[in-house]
Write a protein that holds these residues in place. Structure first.
Motif, PDB file in Angstrom:
ATOM      1  N   MET A   1       0.852  -1.174   0.000  1.00  0.00           N
ATOM      2  CA  MET A   1       0.000   0.000   0.000  1.00  0.00           C
ATOM      3  C   MET A   1       0.899   1.239   0.000  1.00  0.00           C
ATOM      4  O   MET A   1       1.797   1.352   0.815  1.00  0.00           O
ATOM      5  N   ARG A   2       0.623   2.133  -0.917  1.00  0.00           N
ATOM      6  CA  ARG A   2       1.410   3.361  -1.024  1.00  0.00           C
ATOM      7  C   ARG A   2       0.590   4.542  -0.518  1.00  0.00           C
ATOM      8  O   ARG A   2      -0.573   4.710  -0.874  1.00  0.00           O
ATOM      9  N   VAL A   3       1.208   5.350   0.343  1.00  0.00           N
ATOM     10  CA  VAL A   3       0.558   6.571   0.819  1.00  0.00           C
ATOM     11  C   VAL A   3       0.743   7.643  -0.250  1.00  0.00           C
ATOM     12  O   VAL A   3       1.867   7.983  -0.618  1.00  0.00           O
ATOM     13  N   VAL A   4      -0.353   8.158  -0.750  1.00  0.00           N
ATOM     14  CA  VAL A   4      -0.317   9.207  -1.766  1.00  0.00           C
ATOM     15  C   VAL A   4      -0.266  10.578  -1.098  1.00  0.00           C
ATOM     16  O   VAL A   4       0.520  11.429  -1.475  1.00  0.00           O
ATOM     17  N   LYS A   5      -1.100  10.740  -0.057  1.00  0.00           N
ATOM     18  CA  LYS A   5      -1.189  12.045   0.594  1.00  0.00           C
ATOM     19  C   LYS A   5      -1.878  11.886   1.942  1.00  0.00           C
ATOM     20  O   LYS A   5      -2.792  11.065   2.082  1.00  0.00           O
ATOM     21  N   GLU A   6      -1.453  12.688   2.925  1.00  0.00           N
ATOM     22  CA  GLU A   6      -2.095  12.732   4.238  1.00  0.00           C
ATOM     23  C   GLU A   6      -2.100  14.177   4.709  1.00  0.00           C
ATOM     24  O   GLU A   6      -1.093  14.868   4.595  1.00  0.00           O
ATOM     25  N   PHE A   7      -3.250  14.607   5.247  1.00  0.00           N
ATOM     26  CA  PHE A   7      -3.361  15.971   5.765  1.00  0.00           C
ATOM     27  C   PHE A   7      -4.631  16.073   6.605  1.00  0.00           C
ATOM     28  O   PHE A   7      -5.442  15.142   6.647  1.00  0.00           O
ATOM     29  N   THR A   8      -4.792  17.212   7.265  1.00  0.00           N
ATOM     30  CA  THR A   8      -5.982  17.478   8.067  1.00  0.00           C
ATOM     31  C   THR A   8      -6.699  18.684   7.478  1.00  0.00           C
ATOM     32  O   THR A   8      -6.066  19.692   7.148  1.00  0.00           O
ATOM     33  N   LYS A   9      -8.007  18.557   7.357  1.00  0.00           N
ATOM     34  CA  LYS A   9      -8.821  19.656   6.849  1.00  0.00           C
ATOM     35  C   LYS A   9     -10.044  19.797   7.742  1.00  0.00           C
ATOM     36  O   LYS A   9     -10.802  18.846   7.920  1.00  0.00           O
ATOM     37  N   GLU A  10     -10.211  20.966   8.324  1.00  0.00           N
ATOM     38  CA  GLU A  10     -11.350  21.265   9.197  1.00  0.00           C
ATOM     39  C   GLU A  10     -11.504  20.202  10.284  1.00  0.00           C
ATOM     40  O   GLU A  10     -12.617  19.775  10.587  1.00  0.00           O
ATOM     41  N   GLY A  11     -10.399  19.767  10.837  1.00  0.00           N
ATOM     42  CA  GLY A  11     -10.412  18.795  11.923  1.00  0.00           C
ATOM     43  C   GLY A  11     -10.561  17.351  11.490  1.00  0.00           C
ATOM     44  O   GLY A  11     -10.551  16.443  12.318  1.00  0.00           O
ATOM     45  N   ILE A  12     -10.697  17.116  10.211  1.00  0.00           N
ATOM     46  CA  ILE A  12     -10.861  15.758   9.677  1.00  0.00           C
ATOM     47  C   ILE A  12      -9.540  15.319   9.063  1.00  0.00           C
ATOM     48  O   ILE A  12      -8.962  16.015   8.232  1.00  0.00           O
ATOM     49  N   ARG A  13      -9.070  14.159   9.483  1.00  0.00           N
ATOM     50  CA  ARG A  13      -7.839  13.590   8.938  1.00  0.00           C
ATOM     51  C   ARG A  13      -8.166  12.928   7.604  1.00  0.00           C
ATOM     52  O   ARG A  13      -9.071  12.078   7.522  1.00  0.00           O
ATOM     53  N   PHE A  17      -4.575   6.546  -0.181  1.00  0.00           N
ATOM     54  CA  PHE A  17      -3.674   5.430  -0.419  1.00  0.00           C
ATOM     55  C   PHE A  17      -3.900   4.891  -1.824  1.00  0.00           C
ATOM     56  O   PHE A  17      -4.984   5.036  -2.391  1.00  0.00           O
ATOM     57  N   ASN A  18      -2.893   4.220  -2.362  1.00  0.00           N
ATOM     58  CA  ASN A  18      -3.007   3.520  -3.620  1.00  0.00           C
ATOM     59  C   ASN A  18      -2.732   2.050  -3.322  1.00  0.00           C
ATOM     60  O   ASN A  18      -1.685   1.714  -2.784  1.00  0.00           O
ATOM     61  N   TRP A  19      -3.702   1.176  -3.673  1.00  0.00           N
ATOM     62  CA  TRP A  19      -3.571  -0.233  -3.330  1.00  0.00           C
ATOM     63  C   TRP A  19      -4.470  -1.060  -4.240  1.00  0.00           C
ATOM     64  O   TRP A  19      -5.639  -0.724  -4.446  1.00  0.00           O
ATOM     65  N   ASN A  20      -3.932  -2.139  -4.780  1.00  0.00           N
ATOM     66  CA  ASN A  20      -4.696  -3.074  -5.618  1.00  0.00           C
ATOM     67  C   ASN A  20      -5.494  -2.367  -6.722  1.00  0.00           C
ATOM     68  O   ASN A  20      -6.684  -2.619  -6.900  1.00  0.00           O
ATOM     69  N   ASN A  21      -4.825  -1.477  -7.443  1.00  0.00           N
ATOM     70  CA  ASN A  21      -5.441  -0.760  -8.560  1.00  0.00           C
ATOM     71  C   ASN A  21      -6.620   0.119  -8.141  1.00  0.00           C
ATOM     72  O   ASN A  21      -7.535   0.364  -8.926  1.00  0.00           O
ATOM     73  N   LYS A  22      -6.588   0.558  -6.877  1.00  0.00           N
ATOM     74  CA  LYS A  22      -7.625   1.443  -6.366  1.00  0.00           C
ATOM     75  C   LYS A  22      -6.984   2.546  -5.546  1.00  0.00           C
ATOM     76  O   LYS A  22      -5.916   2.378  -4.975  1.00  0.00           O
ATOM     77  N   PHE A  23      -7.668   3.671  -5.486  1.00  0.00           N
ATOM     78  CA  PHE A  23      -7.331   4.708  -4.526  1.00  0.00           C
ATOM     79  C   PHE A  23      -8.295   4.562  -3.361  1.00  0.00           C
ATOM     80  O   PHE A  23      -9.502   4.442  -3.574  1.00  0.00           O
ATOM     81  N   LEU A  24      -7.775   4.536  -2.155  1.00  0.00           N
ATOM     82  CA  LEU A  24      -8.599   4.529  -0.959  1.00  0.00           C
ATOM     83  C   LEU A  24      -8.529   5.930  -0.363  1.00  0.00           C
ATOM     84  O   LEU A  24      -7.445   6.419  -0.057  1.00  0.00           O
TER      85      LEU A  24
END
Length: 79
Positions: A1-13, A17-24
């Motif tokens: 599983m590859r982390v594409v991006k992580e951040f917080t917006k308006e208190g929501i994390r 992720f990119n995994w098994n030909n899908k973005f989660l």
């Protein structure tokens, strides 16, 4: 599983992720989380994923968290 991006917006994390030909696309607020799976075939470039944490989609995620939180609170009161 590859982390594409992580951040917080308006208190929501927000974690993408990119995994098994899908973005989660995972949203977390306290004990609650929402995850959306999007096929790589539906996303032309990774920058298109921004549409999931902006505008109406993100507004609905926030509303759903309020509803989920209220449901959890109601259930905990009924224990």
């Amino acid at each position: 599983m590859r982390v594409v991006k992580e951040f917080t917006k308006e208190g929501i994390r927000v974690s993408i992720f990119n995994w098994n030909n899908k973005f989660l696309i995972k949203f977390e607020l306290g004990p609650l989380e929402q995850t959306f799976k999007v096929s790589e075939l539906d996303v032309l470039v990774e920058d298109d994923l921004e549409q999931f944490y902006k505008g109406e989609f993100f507004d609905k995620v926030m509303l759903r968290f309020k509803e989920m939180g209220q449901s959890l609170q109601n259930q905990l009161q009924n224990l």
